[in-house]
Design an enzyme around this catalytic site. Structure first.
Site, PDB file in Angstrom:
ATOM      1  N   LYS A 131       0.820  -1.212   0.000  1.00  0.00           N
ATOM      2  CA  LYS A 131       0.000   0.000   0.000  1.00  0.00           C
ATOM      3  C   LYS A 131       0.857   1.267   0.000  1.00  0.00           C
ATOM      4  O   LYS A 131       0.528   2.238  -0.666  1.00  0.00           O
ATOM      5  CB  LYS A 131      -0.921   0.011   1.227  1.00  0.00           C
ATOM      6  CG  LYS A 131      -1.905  -1.128   1.309  1.00  0.00           C
ATOM      7  CD  LYS A 131      -2.787  -1.014   2.532  1.00  0.00           C
ATOM      8  CE  LYS A 131      -2.003  -0.942   3.827  1.00  0.00           C
ATOM      9  NZ  LYS A 131      -1.202  -2.163   4.081  1.00  0.00           N
ATOM     10  N   VAL A 160       3.966   1.822  -1.155  1.00  0.00           N
ATOM     11  CA  VAL A 160       4.612   2.137  -2.430  1.00  0.00           C
ATOM     12  C   VAL A 160       3.587   2.613  -3.455  1.00  0.00           C
ATOM     13  O   VAL A 160       3.860   3.511  -4.254  1.00  0.00           O
ATOM     14  CB  VAL A 160       5.427   0.929  -2.965  1.00  0.00           C
ATOM     15  CG1 VAL A 160       4.519  -0.194  -3.423  1.00  0.00           C
ATOM     16  CG2 VAL A 160       6.345   1.353  -4.110  1.00  0.00           C
ATOM     17  N   LYS A 207      -2.508   8.947   6.849  1.00  0.00           N
ATOM     18  CA  LYS A 207      -2.473   7.582   7.386  1.00  0.00           C
ATOM     19  C   LYS A 207      -3.261   7.673   8.685  1.00  0.00           C
ATOM     20  O   LYS A 207      -2.721   8.037   9.728  1.00  0.00           O
ATOM     21  CB  LYS A 207      -1.027   7.154   7.646  1.00  0.00           C
ATOM     22  CG  LYS A 207      -0.879   5.780   8.283  1.00  0.00           C
ATOM     23  CD  LYS A 207      -0.833   4.698   7.248  1.00  0.00           C
ATOM     24  CE  LYS A 207      -0.529   3.339   7.919  1.00  0.00           C
ATOM     25  NZ  LYS A 207      -0.317   2.279   6.943  1.00  0.00           N
ATOM     26  N   SER A 239       0.611   2.351  13.840  1.00  0.00           N
ATOM     27  CA  SER A 239       1.162   1.670  15.003  1.00  0.00           C
ATOM     28  C   SER A 239       2.640   1.414  14.740  1.00  0.00           C
ATOM     29  O   SER A 239       2.989   0.617  13.870  1.00  0.00           O
ATOM     30  CB  SER A 239       0.427   0.342  15.249  1.00  0.00           C
ATOM     31  OG  SER A 239      -0.948   0.565  15.492  1.00  0.00           O
ATOM     32  N   GLY A 254      -3.080  -2.104   7.406  1.00  0.00           N
ATOM     33  CA  GLY A 254      -3.371  -3.499   7.082  1.00  0.00           C
ATOM     34  C   GLY A 254      -4.197  -3.695   5.827  1.00  0.00           C
ATOM     35  O   GLY A 254      -4.021  -3.004   4.828  1.00  0.00           O
ATOM     36  N   ASN A 314       0.913  -5.417  -7.388  1.00  0.00           N
ATOM     37  CA  ASN A 314       2.188  -4.869  -6.930  1.00  0.00           C
ATOM     38  C   ASN A 314       3.210  -5.984  -6.729  1.00  0.00           C
ATOM     39  O   ASN A 314       2.938  -6.967  -6.043  1.00  0.00           O
ATOM     40  CB  ASN A 314       1.999  -4.111  -5.614  1.00  0.00           C
ATOM     41  CG  ASN A 314       3.315  -3.593  -5.071  1.00  0.00           C
ATOM     42  OD1 ASN A 314       4.017  -2.846  -5.734  1.00  0.00           O
ATOM     43  ND2 ASN A 314       3.666  -4.002  -3.861  1.00  0.00           N
ATOM     44  N   PRO A 316       6.001  -2.448 -10.798  1.00  0.00           N
ATOM     45  CA  PRO A 316       7.164  -3.329 -10.714  1.00  0.00           C
ATOM     46  C   PRO A 316       7.791  -3.245  -9.326  1.00  0.00           C
ATOM     47  O   PRO A 316       7.478  -2.335  -8.539  1.00  0.00           O
ATOM     48  CB  PRO A 316       8.100  -2.746 -11.773  1.00  0.00           C
ATOM     49  CG  PRO A 316       7.763  -1.288 -11.785  1.00  0.00           C
ATOM     50  CD  PRO A 316       6.275  -1.225 -11.568  1.00  0.00           C
ATOM     51  N   TYR A 317       8.662  -4.172  -9.044  1.00  0.00           N
ATOM     52  CA  TYR A 317       9.404  -4.121  -7.784  1.00  0.00           C
ATOM     53  C   TYR A 317      10.319  -2.903  -7.798  1.00  0.00           C
ATOM     54  O   TYR A 317      11.083  -2.700  -8.737  1.00  0.00           O
ATOM     55  CB  TYR A 317      10.231  -5.393  -7.611  1.00  0.00           C
ATOM     56  CG  TYR A 317      11.129  -5.359  -6.387  1.00  0.00           C
ATOM     57  CD1 TYR A 317      10.590  -5.427  -5.109  1.00  0.00           C
ATOM     58  CD2 TYR A 317      12.507  -5.246  -6.528  1.00  0.00           C
ATOM     59  CE1 TYR A 317      11.405  -5.388  -3.984  1.00  0.00           C
ATOM     60  CE2 TYR A 317      13.335  -5.222  -5.416  1.00  0.00           C
ATOM     61  CZ  TYR A 317      12.775  -5.295  -4.146  1.00  0.00           C
ATOM     62  OH  TYR A 317      13.588  -5.264  -3.041  1.00  0.00           O
ATOM     63  N   LEU A 318      10.221  -2.072  -6.768  1.00  0.00           N
ATOM     64  CA  LEU A 318      11.032  -0.860  -6.684  1.00  0.00           C
ATOM     65  C   LEU A 318      12.004  -0.990  -5.521  1.00  0.00           C
ATOM     66  O   LEU A 318      11.604  -0.900  -4.352  1.00  0.00           O
ATOM     67  CB  LEU A 318      10.144   0.372  -6.493  1.00  0.00           C
ATOM     68  CG  LEU A 318       9.149   0.675  -7.617  1.00  0.00           C
ATOM     69  CD1 LEU A 318       8.326   1.899  -7.274  1.00  0.00           C
ATOM     70  CD2 LEU A 318       9.875   0.883  -8.936  1.00  0.00           C
TER      71      LEU A 318
END
Length: 225
Positions: free
Chosen positions: A16, A18, A40, A44, A112, A169, A201-203
């Protein structure tokens, strides 16, 4: 709340943050005249609020970014109990209204997943439905993602959430074949009847604003808004 978008996920590690930062970076780069707020509602432990303050020049206080902040990295009702505090959702709601009045566009990153508890009676899904927040669901590219997507969309429908789309993601490096095998868009759309807005993509360097803006620009904005 057409100027607000809730980013939620299937679970706590869906990506979430990214996705939120990618959308925020895209908005700031391509719509610089449009003021942006990021929220946000409940946090926690150390994490997202600090990242947002570091990455973006936001016209808002830390308390407006995160109205409810607890020390222990646990579910909010448990974290609050450890500090002998309660979950003041009225404070969260009033803070959101202030941000909406001040900004053209407000991103809200949930804690979450949709089924995560906010209080002992309410989940993220309950709040998203009651507050009528336009929502996107982040689904991580991994084994089991199809079932998670189907279950979360069912929960979204049960709580009458305005679910605009799904964003896939990559939480780790993935090939196109792996993305297609693990999260086939056609199959997910067939089961959920919710459009896939794109796949991030994976960052590895997720604090690179230029890179974040680029991947954010690849999302299907026409469907989203």
């Amino acid at each position: 709340m057409s100027n607000t978008l809730l980013i939620t996920g299937t679970d706590t590690e869906a990506g979430k943050t990214v996705v939120t930062t990618a959308i925020a970076a895209y908005r700031q780069k391509y719509y610089p005249q449009s003021s942006l707020g990021i929220m946000k509602p409940i946090q926690s432990g150390v994490g997202d609020r600090e990242l947002y303050q570091h990455l973006f020049a936001l016209d808002q206080s830390p308390e407006e970014t995160t109205p409810l902040y607890f020390q222990a990295p646990l579910a909010p009702p448990i974290a609050a109990a450890k500090e002998n505090r309660t979950i003041d959702l009225a404070l969260v709601w009033q803070t959101l209204l202030k941000l909406q009045k001040r900004h053209d566009f407000v991103l809200v990153e949930s804690l979450g997943g949709l089924g995560s508890p906010i209080t002992y009676e309410l989940t993220v899904a309950d709040l998203a439905g009651e507050w009528r927040l336009p929502t996107v669901l982040v689904v991580p590219v991994r084994l089991g993602a199809i079932a998670q997507a189907v279950a979360n969309v069912a929960l979204a429908r049960q709580t009458k959430i305005d679910l605009r789309g799904i964003i896939l993601n990559c939480t780790q490096p993935c090939t196109e074949e792996e993305i297609t095998d693990l999260t086939p868009p056609d199959l997910i759309e067939s089961f959920t009847h919710i459009p896939i807005l794109g796949c991030l993509p994976y960052l590895e360097a997720s604090t690179n604003l230029e890179q974040l803006a680029q991947v954010g620009s690849n999302l299907d904005w026409e469907i989203l808004f």
